[in-house]
Design a protein around this motif. Structure first.
Motif, short mmCIF file in Angstrom:
data_model
loop_
_atom_site.label_atom_id
_atom_site.label_comp_id
_atom_site.label_asym_id
_atom_site.label_seq_id
_atom_site.Cartn_x
_atom_site.Cartn_y
_atom_site.Cartn_z
N LEU A 141 0.83 -1.21 0.00
CA LEU A 141 0.00 0.00 0.00
C LEU A 141 0.86 1.25 0.00
O LEU A 141 1.92 1.26 0.62
CB LEU A 141 -0.83 0.08 1.29
CG LEU A 141 -1.55 -1.17 1.80
CD1 LEU A 141 -2.07 -0.90 3.21
CD2 LEU A 141 -2.71 -1.50 0.86
N VAL A 142 0.36 2.29 -0.63
CA VAL A 142 0.94 3.61 -0.42
C VAL A 142 -0.14 4.49 0.18
O VAL A 142 -1.26 4.57 -0.35
CB VAL A 142 1.48 4.21 -1.73
CG1 VAL A 142 1.95 5.65 -1.50
CG2 VAL A 142 2.64 3.38 -2.26
N VAL A 143 0.19 5.10 1.34
CA VAL A 143 -0.75 5.99 2.03
C VAL A 143 0.01 7.26 2.41
O VAL A 143 1.25 7.26 2.47
CB VAL A 143 -1.32 5.32 3.31
CG1 VAL A 143 -2.09 4.06 2.96
CG2 VAL A 143 -0.22 4.97 4.33
N VAL A 186 -1.42 2.21 12.03
CA VAL A 186 -1.56 1.36 10.83
C VAL A 186 -1.08 -0.06 11.13
O VAL A 186 -1.75 -1.04 10.80
CB VAL A 186 -0.77 1.97 9.64
CG1 VAL A 186 -0.81 1.05 8.43
CG2 VAL A 186 -1.31 3.35 9.29
N ARG A 187 0.05 -0.15 11.83
CA ARG A 187 0.57 -1.47 12.21
C ARG A 187 -0.46 -2.23 13.05
O ARG A 187 -0.75 -3.40 12.81
CB ARG A 187 1.89 -1.30 12.99
CG ARG A 187 2.46 -2.59 13.54
CD ARG A 187 3.76 -2.32 14.28
NE ARG A 187 4.79 -1.83 13.37
CZ ARG A 187 5.51 -2.58 12.54
NH1 ARG A 187 5.32 -3.89 12.53
NH2 ARG A 187 6.40 -2.07 11.74
N GLY A 188 -1.05 -1.52 14.02
CA GLY A 188 -2.05 -2.13 14.90
C GLY A 188 -3.25 -2.64 14.10
O GLY A 188 -3.73 -3.75 14.33
N ASP A 199 5.56 -4.13 7.54
CA ASP A 199 6.72 -3.24 7.41
C ASP A 199 6.19 -1.89 6.90
O ASP A 199 5.44 -1.84 5.93
CB ASP A 199 7.72 -3.83 6.40
CG ASP A 199 8.97 -2.99 6.29
OD1 ASP A 199 9.81 -3.06 7.22
OD2 ASP A 199 9.10 -2.22 5.32
N ILE A 200 6.57 -0.81 7.58
CA ILE A 200 6.06 0.51 7.21
C ILE A 200 7.26 1.44 7.09
O ILE A 200 7.92 1.70 8.09
CB ILE A 200 5.08 1.04 8.28
CG1 ILE A 200 3.93 0.03 8.48
CG2 ILE A 200 4.51 2.40 7.88
CD1 ILE A 200 2.95 0.41 9.57
N LEU A 264 5.23 3.51 2.60
CA LEU A 264 5.09 2.29 1.79
C LEU A 264 4.87 1.17 2.81
O LEU A 264 5.75 0.89 3.63
CB LEU A 264 6.34 2.05 0.95
CG LEU A 264 6.35 0.74 0.16
CD1 LEU A 264 5.19 0.67 -0.83
CD2 LEU A 264 7.67 0.59 -0.60
N VAL A 265 3.69 0.61 2.77
CA VAL A 265 3.29 -0.39 3.76
C VAL A 265 3.25 -1.75 3.09
O VAL A 265 2.59 -1.92 2.06
CB VAL A 265 1.87 -0.06 4.30
CG1 VAL A 265 1.46 -1.08 5.36
CG2 VAL A 265 1.80 1.35 4.86
N THR A 266 3.99 -2.72 3.66
CA THR A 266 3.91 -4.08 3.12
C THR A 266 3.59 -5.04 4.27
O THR A 266 3.91 -4.78 5.43
CB THR A 266 5.22 -4.50 2.43
OG1 THR A 266 6.28 -4.38 3.37
CG2 THR A 266 5.52 -3.66 1.21
N ALA A 267 2.95 -6.13 3.92
CA ALA A 267 2.65 -7.16 4.89
C ALA A 267 2.44 -8.47 4.15
O ALA A 267 2.37 -8.48 2.91
CB ALA A 267 1.40 -6.78 5.69
N ARG A 268 2.39 -9.55 4.93
CA ARG A 268 2.29 -10.88 4.32
C ARG A 268 1.10 -11.63 4.90
O ARG A 268 0.76 -11.45 6.07
CB ARG A 268 3.60 -11.63 4.61
CG ARG A 268 3.76 -12.92 3.88
CD ARG A 268 5.21 -13.15 3.48
NE ARG A 268 5.68 -12.22 2.47
CZ ARG A 268 5.40 -12.30 1.15
NH1 ARG A 268 4.62 -13.25 0.70
NH2 ARG A 268 5.89 -11.43 0.31
N ALA A 269 0.48 -12.41 4.05
CA ALA A 269 -0.58 -13.32 4.51
C ALA A 269 0.07 -14.68 4.70
O ALA A 269 0.37 -15.34 3.70
CB ALA A 269 -1.69 -13.40 3.45
N SER A 270 0.35 -15.06 5.96
CA SER A 270 1.08 -16.33 6.09
C SER A 270 0.17 -17.41 6.67
O SER A 270 -0.97 -17.17 6.97
CB SER A 270 2.34 -16.15 6.92
OG SER A 270 2.04 -15.49 8.12
#
Ligand SMILES: C[S@@+](CC[C@H](N)C(=O)[O-])C[C@H]1O[C@@H](n2cnc3c(N)ncnc32)[C@H](O)[C@@H]1O
Length: 270
Positions: A141-143, A186-188, A199-200, A264-270
């Protein structure tokens, strides 16, 4: 703005402005499109959330199977027309991404350029997007960071404030452009919604607008652009006269240049 106001906002005034100025928006935010699209693995399935007029959705279709979702009817219509013009095989869904019943695990990447700060319940929305993502899939995401880091974005309202006493104040706690400015929040949201490896990181992107587009930007976008159609002609002229010179620090050689301070926000669906 509450939930209903958000939907009205994107289906009416703001939606029309984005549709009519889509060329300007495409050019302005092209560097941010690149940040998103270039990281998408080739051959997967991508969901573009709050896809607007579909610039990023069509761009990513060069690499992957691409679906855009947006709550705004005029923007989705414009997105479909864009895809047809480009001969791109892209599907658009007109729905609220917070509520829409996606097929579970049907995407490998969920991405968004400035389209995820408007949910009534962000945890619910990102949990819904997590369900739509296959295990091993990614969020990208970009916010916007804060208003204080993005002075260009608030220049018009600061200059117009004395003439527009009804200008609504920005509320970072409410859905809106700066609702994701607080990285901790955002992390929360993402962790509570079931995303891992969040990761932000701050990214500063130089954006350029042709000088000739500045008046359109002032009169159609942001809180000032939103209010202008509802005020009398004389005040409107005064506002534009007061606001235009306030942008002088950003004008160089016939172009308007500013730094977009984003996460730039990234995350993973694990
Ligand atoms: C700032 S615009 C960004 C548009 C596009 N991503 C771009 O970069 O050109 C935000 C978009 O989010 C959409 N939006 C707002 N709330 C939404 C929701 N709950 N579900 C889906 N789309 C939404 C709006 O209609 C609008 O098109």
């Amino acid at each position: 703005m509450d939930e209903t106001e958000q939907s009205t906002h994107w289906n009416k005034t703001a939606g029309q402005a984005w549709v009519e100025s889509q060329g300007m928006v495409d050019e302005l935010f092209k560097p941010i499109e690149d940040l998103l699209v270039e990281a998408v693995p080739a051959g997967g399935r991508v969901l573009d959330v709050g896809c607007g007029t579909g610039g990023t959705t069509v761009a990513v279709a060069r690499r992957a199977e691409s679906v855009g979702i947006d709550v705004s009817e005029p923007m989705v219509e414009a997105a479909r027309a864009r895809a047809e013009r480009a001969g791109a095989d892209v599907r658009f869904v007109r729905a609220d991404a917070e509520e829409h019943e996606f097929e579970p695990g049907s995407f490998d990447t969920v991405m968004s350029r400035f389209g995820v700060m408007f949910f009534a319940d962000s945890v619910k929305a990102f949990a819904n997007l997590r369900r739509a993502t296959a295990d091993g899939g990614a969020l990208r995401l970009v916010v916007w960071r804060g208003a204080e880091d993005n002075p260009f974005m608030t220049t018009a309202e600061r200059a117009a404030a004395p003439l527009l006493p009804d200008l609504p104040e920005r509320r970072p706690d409410a859905p809106g452009q700066f609702a994701f400015a607080d990285a901790g929040k955002v992390r929360g949201i993402l962790e509570e919604a079931g995303w891992d490896d969040v990761d932000i990181r701050p990214v500063d992107v130089e954006c350029v607008l042709p000088g000739s587009a500045l008046d359109t930007y002032i009169t159609r976008f942001g809180p000032v652009g939103r209010l202008l159609p509802d005020i009398d002609e004389r005040t409107r002229e005064k506002v534009v006269e007061a606001v235009r010179p306030a942008f002088d620090p950003f004008v160089r050689g016939g172009e308007v240049r500013f730094g977009a301070a984003v996460w730039l926000v990234t995350a993973r669906a694990s």
